[in-house]
Design an enzyme around this catalytic site. Structure first.
Site, PDB file in Angstrom:
ATOM      1  N   ASP A  60      48.817  57.123  53.053  1.00 30.33           N
ATOM      2  CA  ASP A  60      49.429  58.374  52.616  1.00 30.33           C
ATOM      3  C   ASP A  60      50.262  58.968  53.754  1.00 30.33           C
ATOM      4  N   GLU A  85      57.383  62.650  45.990  1.00 30.13           N
ATOM      5  CA  GLU A  85      57.173  63.113  44.621  1.00 30.13           C
ATOM      6  C   GLU A  85      58.585  63.273  44.074  1.00 30.13           C
ATOM      7  N   SER A  86      58.869  62.661  42.910  1.00 28.77           N
ATOM      8  CA  SER A  86      60.273  62.524  42.510  1.00 28.77           C
ATOM      9  C   SER A  86      60.628  63.168  41.166  1.00 28.77           C
ATOM     10  N   THR A 131      68.701  62.756  47.593  1.00 29.49           N
ATOM     11  CA  THR A 131      69.209  62.904  46.221  1.00 29.49           C
ATOM     12  C   THR A 131      70.415  63.834  46.180  1.00 29.49           C
ATOM     13  N   ASP A 132      71.221  63.679  45.134  1.00 32.52           N
ATOM     14  CA  ASP A 132      72.360  64.599  44.945  1.00 32.52           C
ATOM     15  C   ASP A 132      71.894  65.986  44.504  1.00 32.52           C
ATOM     16  N   GLU A 133      70.624  66.107  44.082  1.00 33.91           N
ATOM     17  CA  GLU A 133      70.152  67.408  43.567  1.00 33.91           C
ATOM     18  C   GLU A 133      70.130  68.474  44.650  1.00 33.91           C
ATOM     19  N   TYR A 156      61.518  70.534  43.466  1.00 33.76           N
ATOM     20  CA  TYR A 156      61.786  69.163  43.934  1.00 33.76           C
ATOM     21  C   TYR A 156      63.003  69.134  44.854  1.00 33.76           C
ATOM     22  N   SER A 157      64.135  69.681  44.375  1.00 38.17           N
ATOM     23  CA  SER A 157      65.349  69.560  45.192  1.00 38.17           C
ATOM     24  C   SER A 157      65.234  70.401  46.456  1.00 38.17           C
ATOM     25  N   LYS A 160      63.355  68.227  48.887  1.00 38.37           N
ATOM     26  CA  LYS A 160      64.207  67.141  49.413  1.00 38.37           C
ATOM     27  C   LYS A 160      65.236  67.727  50.389  1.00 38.37           C
ATOM     28  N   LEU A 196      64.116  60.548  31.862  1.00 31.67           N
ATOM     29  CA  LEU A 196      64.791  60.521  30.555  1.00 31.67           C
ATOM     30  C   LEU A 196      64.905  59.118  29.923  1.00 31.67           C
ATOM     31  N   ASN A 255      73.641  64.360  28.302  1.00 40.40           N
ATOM     32  CA  ASN A 255      72.360  63.793  27.846  1.00 40.40           C
ATOM     33  C   ASN A 255      72.407  63.374  26.384  1.00 40.40           C
TER      34      ASN A 255
HETATM   35  P1  NAD Z   1      59.017  57.106  42.314  1.00 46.26           P
HETATM   36  O1  NAD Z   1      58.325  58.372  41.935  1.00 46.26           O
HETATM   37  O2  NAD Z   1      59.243  56.072  41.265  1.00 46.26           O
HETATM   38  O3  NAD Z   1      58.223  56.391  43.499  1.00 46.26           O
HETATM   39  C1  NAD Z   1      57.716  57.111  44.592  1.00 46.26           C
HETATM   40  C2  NAD Z   1      56.816  56.180  45.382  1.00 46.26           C
HETATM   41  O4  NAD Z   1      56.327  56.907  46.522  1.00 46.26           O
HETATM   42  C3  NAD Z   1      55.581  55.702  44.597  1.00 46.26           C
HETATM   43  O5  NAD Z   1      55.369  54.323  44.818  1.00 46.26           O
HETATM   44  C4  NAD Z   1      54.438  56.523  45.180  1.00 46.26           C
HETATM   45  O6  NAD Z   1      53.196  55.850  45.141  1.00 46.26           O
HETATM   46  C5  NAD Z   1      54.920  56.723  46.622  1.00 46.26           C
HETATM   47  N1  NAD Z   1      54.350  57.934  47.215  1.00 46.26           N
HETATM   48  C6  NAD Z   1      54.317  59.181  46.672  1.00 46.26           C
HETATM   49  N2  NAD Z   1      53.666  60.013  47.504  1.00 46.26           N
HETATM   50  C7  NAD Z   1      53.289  59.291  48.589  1.00 46.26           C
HETATM   51  C8  NAD Z   1      52.579  59.604  49.784  1.00 46.26           C
HETATM   52  N3  NAD Z   1      52.120  60.832  50.024  1.00 46.26           N
HETATM   53  N4  NAD Z   1      52.404  58.627  50.692  1.00 46.26           N
HETATM   54  C9  NAD Z   1      52.881  57.362  50.463  1.00 46.26           C
HETATM   55  N5  NAD Z   1      53.522  57.011  49.333  1.00 46.26           N
HETATM   56  C10 NAD Z   1      53.722  57.970  48.411  1.00 46.26           C
HETATM   57  O7  NAD Z   1      60.377  57.566  42.987  1.00 46.26           O
HETATM   58  P2  NAD Z   1      61.843  56.934  42.874  1.00 46.26           P
HETATM   59  O8  NAD Z   1      62.500  57.449  41.659  1.00 46.26           O
HETATM   60  O9  NAD Z   1      61.763  55.480  43.126  1.00 46.26           O
HETATM   61  O10 NAD Z   1      62.545  57.657  44.126  1.00 46.26           O
HETATM   62  C11 NAD Z   1      62.438  57.094  45.426  1.00 46.26           C
HETATM   63  C12 NAD Z   1      63.197  57.975  46.396  1.00 46.26           C
HETATM   64  O11 NAD Z   1      64.570  58.050  46.013  1.00 46.26           O
HETATM   65  C13 NAD Z   1      62.700  59.426  46.452  1.00 46.26           C
HETATM   66  O12 NAD Z   1      62.766  59.861  47.778  1.00 46.26           O
HETATM   67  C14 NAD Z   1      63.691  60.187  45.583  1.00 46.26           C
HETATM   68  O13 NAD Z   1      63.807  61.529  46.002  1.00 46.26           O
HETATM   69  C15 NAD Z   1      64.964  59.402  45.849  1.00 46.26           C
HETATM   70  N6  NAD Z   1      65.968  59.419  44.753  1.00 46.26           N
HETATM   71  C16 NAD Z   1      65.604  59.095  43.476  1.00 46.26           C
HETATM   72  C17 NAD Z   1      66.576  59.034  42.489  1.00 46.26           C
HETATM   73  C18 NAD Z   1      66.230  58.656  41.068  1.00 46.26           C
HETATM   74  O14 NAD Z   1      67.098  58.744  40.191  1.00 46.26           O
HETATM   75  N7  NAD Z   1      65.016  58.215  40.770  1.00 46.26           N
HETATM   76  C19 NAD Z   1      67.905  59.335  42.803  1.00 46.26           C
HETATM   77  C20 NAD Z   1      68.224  59.681  44.110  1.00 46.26           C
HETATM   78  C21 NAD Z   1      67.251  59.701  45.096  1.00 46.26           C
HETATM   79  O1  DAU Z   2      70.062  63.168  40.502  1.00 43.48           O
HETATM   80  C1  DAU Z   2      69.065  62.418  41.127  1.00 43.48           C
HETATM   81  C2  DAU Z   2      67.709  62.781  40.571  1.00 43.48           C
HETATM   82  O2  DAU Z   2      67.660  62.247  39.253  1.00 43.48           O
HETATM   83  C3  DAU Z   2      66.553  62.249  41.398  1.00 43.48           C
HETATM   84  O3  DAU Z   2      66.575  62.864  42.664  1.00 43.48           O
HETATM   85  C4  DAU Z   2      65.219  62.543  40.711  1.00 43.48           C
HETATM   86  O4  DAU Z   2      64.165  61.953  41.455  1.00 43.48           O
HETATM   87  C5  DAU Z   2      65.257  61.940  39.332  1.00 43.48           C
HETATM   88  O5  DAU Z   2      64.075  62.248  38.639  1.00 43.48           O
HETATM   89  C6  DAU Z   2      66.466  62.449  38.548  1.00 43.48           C
HETATM   90  O6  DAU Z   2      66.323  63.862  38.227  1.00 43.48           O
HETATM   91  P1  DAU Z   2      66.744  64.471  36.804  1.00 43.48           P
HETATM   92  O7  DAU Z   2      66.005  65.712  36.597  1.00 43.48           O
HETATM   93  O8  DAU Z   2      68.213  64.485  36.646  1.00 43.48           O
HETATM   94  O9  DAU Z   2      66.183  63.253  35.857  1.00 43.48           O
HETATM   95  P2  DAU Z   2      65.331  63.273  34.500  1.00 43.48           P
HETATM   96  O10 DAU Z   2      65.287  61.864  34.013  1.00 43.48           O
HETATM   97  O11 DAU Z   2      64.057  64.014  34.631  1.00 43.48           O
HETATM   98  O12 DAU Z   2      66.274  64.106  33.518  1.00 43.48           O
HETATM   99  C7  DAU Z   2      67.610  63.687  33.249  1.00 43.48           C
HETATM  100  C8  DAU Z   2      68.235  64.709  32.304  1.00 43.48           C
HETATM  101  O13 DAU Z   2      67.572  64.616  31.029  1.00 43.48           O
HETATM  102  C9  DAU Z   2      68.056  66.146  32.748  1.00 43.48           C
HETATM  103  O14 DAU Z   2      69.193  66.902  32.359  1.00 43.48           O
HETATM  104  C10 DAU Z   2      66.845  66.634  31.966  1.00 43.48           C
HETATM  105  C11 DAU Z   2      66.956  65.854  30.671  1.00 43.48           C
HETATM  106  N1  DAU Z   2      65.662  65.533  30.002  1.00 43.48           N
HETATM  107  C12 DAU Z   2      64.692  64.915  30.735  1.00 43.48           C
HETATM  108  C13 DAU Z   2      63.464  64.614  30.175  1.00 43.48           C
HETATM  109  C14 DAU Z   2      62.376  63.963  31.004  1.00 43.48           C
HETATM  110  C15 DAU Z   2      65.467  65.817  28.654  1.00 43.48           C
HETATM  111  O15 DAU Z   2      66.373  66.343  27.982  1.00 43.48           O
HETATM  112  N2  DAU Z   2      64.251  65.510  28.094  1.00 43.48           N
HETATM  113  C16 DAU Z   2      63.237  64.938  28.803  1.00 43.48           C
HETATM  114  O16 DAU Z   2      62.148  64.713  28.221  1.00 43.48           O
END
Ligand code: NAD
Ligand code: DAU
Length: 348
Positions: A60, A85-86, A131-133, A156-157, A160, A196, A255
């Site tokens: 962790d 946490e994402s 992230t872009d957020e 979250y954002s 980050k 989503l 969306n």
């Molecule tokens: P995810 O939630 O799928 O995976 C996160 C991973 O981190 C998991 O394997 C979890 O077990 C591990 N983790 C969580 N807390 C931990 C802790 N305390 N110690 C060790 N491991 C831990 O996330 P993801 O969507 O793959 O995103 C990965 C990274 O990319 C994140 O930093 C996120 O902010 C960034 N990011 C995600 C997106 C997206 O669209 N998913 C876009 C841009 C940036």
């Molecule tokens: O932009 C990068 C980010 O994209 C990452 O940093 C985050 O980790 C990742 O989770 C993602 O964030 P979003 O909030 O954009 O993704 P999500 O898939 O949760 O939602 C995408 C869009 O869809 C958003 O406008 C919310 C909407 N949504 C989402 C869910 C889960 C719905 O309308 N219904 C839903 O049930």
């Protein structure tokens, strides 16, 4: 030989990054450090678990003593930090969990790296995946560039953004060699079905309602996850220290339009009547603080490092659906247990 620790390598994006590095760089020793939270899943990387250049460490990043001991023992040259946490919706319910992992966890890694590198930064690199957020929300026009001011709106954002600031501060104050990338929304295989696209794929398979937040006119810029892993590889090797690079798909979708396309493709692939899955679309209460639009200007990484997305959205979405349809067991495993509680608290 490089010794690299990749955090969060059992998660969605991390698993694709770990796989790429392990397979492409047999001379590197890759350590995957992951706590295996609900989002971490060793099935995501089962294909590389026996590779000689790969080690999994369950741990962790919020545990400073553990992180310090691990770094002292292994003396990593580089860190690619993805563990976080994402999910925005979870950050609204439990913001503190996001501060712990995303801020304090990142601080622990920065401190451990600073300690073992002792001001000798030759061939060292702290790569922070963000992230872009962090840039907040766009109106109808414009793009996020690397100089757009930070303006995060969700817990979250905000967490980050805070971690990005600490990484930059360690660069300025202690000379830590860092690079940060800010990427748009990823999609693809192994995406946890709380987000989503995978949530809606799973619900379409199971004839369940598709909960569209608000009026569905929110816009995201979608990138196939393997293109993100390729960008991380490029920036890790060729990006400049103390720089930020934006990564995006040049691929904006409202969306509701994305959901309609998904329904159409799924109906075709599942042999259902055209329009059948559209009837599952249900407008539900909006997400609080919902950002209207994200869109990335990825011209810096394109000009400096020659990166651009390799997969069109049509291809990427099709591959993604095919992956979920042929990985029913994966989907069943991750949607059993706690997922059911999460789902009913969030949607019912
Ligand atoms: P995810 O939630 O799928 O995976 C996160 C991973 O981190 C998991 O394997 C979890 O077990 C591990 N983790 C969580 N807390 C931990 C802790 N305390 N110690 C060790 N491991 C831990 O996330 P993801 O969507 O793959 O995103 C990965 C990274 O990319 C994140 O930093 C996120 O902010 C960034 N990011 C995600 C997106 C997206 O669209 N998913 C876009 C841009 C940036
Ligand atoms: O932009 C990068 C980010 O994209 C990452 O940093 C985050 O980790 C990742 O989770 C993602 O964030 P979003 O909030 O954009 O993704 P999500 O898939 O949760 O939602 C995408 C869009 O869809 C958003 O406008 C919310 C909407 N949504 C989402 C869910 C889960 C719905 O309308 N219904 C839903 O049930």
């Amino acid at each position: 030989m490089k010794k690299i620790v990749i955090t969060g390598g059992a998660g969605f994006i991390g698993s694709h990054v770990v796989r790429r590095f392990v397979n492409k760089y047999p001379d590197y020793k890759i350590y995957n450090l992951d706590a295996l939270t609900y989002a971490g899943n060793l099935e995501n990387i089962a294909d590389i678990e026996n590779k000689p250049n790969y080690t999994f460490v369950k741990g962790d990043i919020t545990d400073a003593d553990f992180i310090n001991e691990l770094f002292q023992k292994e003396q990593f040259d580089s860190i690619i930090h993805l563990a976080a946490e994402s999910h925005v919706d979870r950050s609204i319910t439990d913001p503190l969990a996001f501060v712990k992992t995303n801020v304090i966890g990142t601080m622990n890694l920065l401190n451990a790296a600073k300690t073992i590198w002792k001001n000798n930064f030759v061939d060292k690199r702290f790569y922070h995946v963000s992230t872009d957020e962090v840039y907040g929300s766009l109106g109808a026009t414009g793009l996020f560039t690397e100089t757009t001011p930070y303006d995060p709106n969700s817990p979250y954002s905000a967490s980050k953004a805070s971690s990005d600031h600490f990484v930059r501060a360690y660069g300025e104050t202690y000379g830590l060699p860092y690079v940060i990338t800010n990427c748009s929304n990823n999609y693809g295989p192994n995406h946890f079905p709380e987000k989503l696209i995978p949530l809606f794929i799973n619900n379409i398979i199971n004839h369940k309602p598709l909960p569209v937040y608000g009026d569905g006119k929110y816009t995201r810029d979608w990138l196939y996850v393997i293109d993100h892993a390729i960008a991380i590889d490029l920036v890790f090797h060729d990006g400049k220290n103390h720089e930020t690079y934006n990564i995006g798909g040049f691929n904006e979708w409202q969306n509701i339009e994305l959901v309609q396309l998904l329904c159409q493709k799924m109906d075709q692939k599942l042999g259902r009547k055209p329009g059948e899955s559209n009837s599952l679309i249900t407008y539900v209460k909006d997400r609080p603080g919902h950002d209207l639009r994200y869109a990335i200007d990825a011209s810096k990484i394109n000009k400096e490092l020659g990166w651009k997305p390799s997969v069109t959205f049509e291809e990427g979405l099709s591959k993604t659906i095919d992956w979920y349809l042929s990985n029913e067991k994966w989907l069943k495993n991750v949607t059993s247990g706690d997922y059911q509680n999460y789902y009913s608290n969030q949607y019912e």
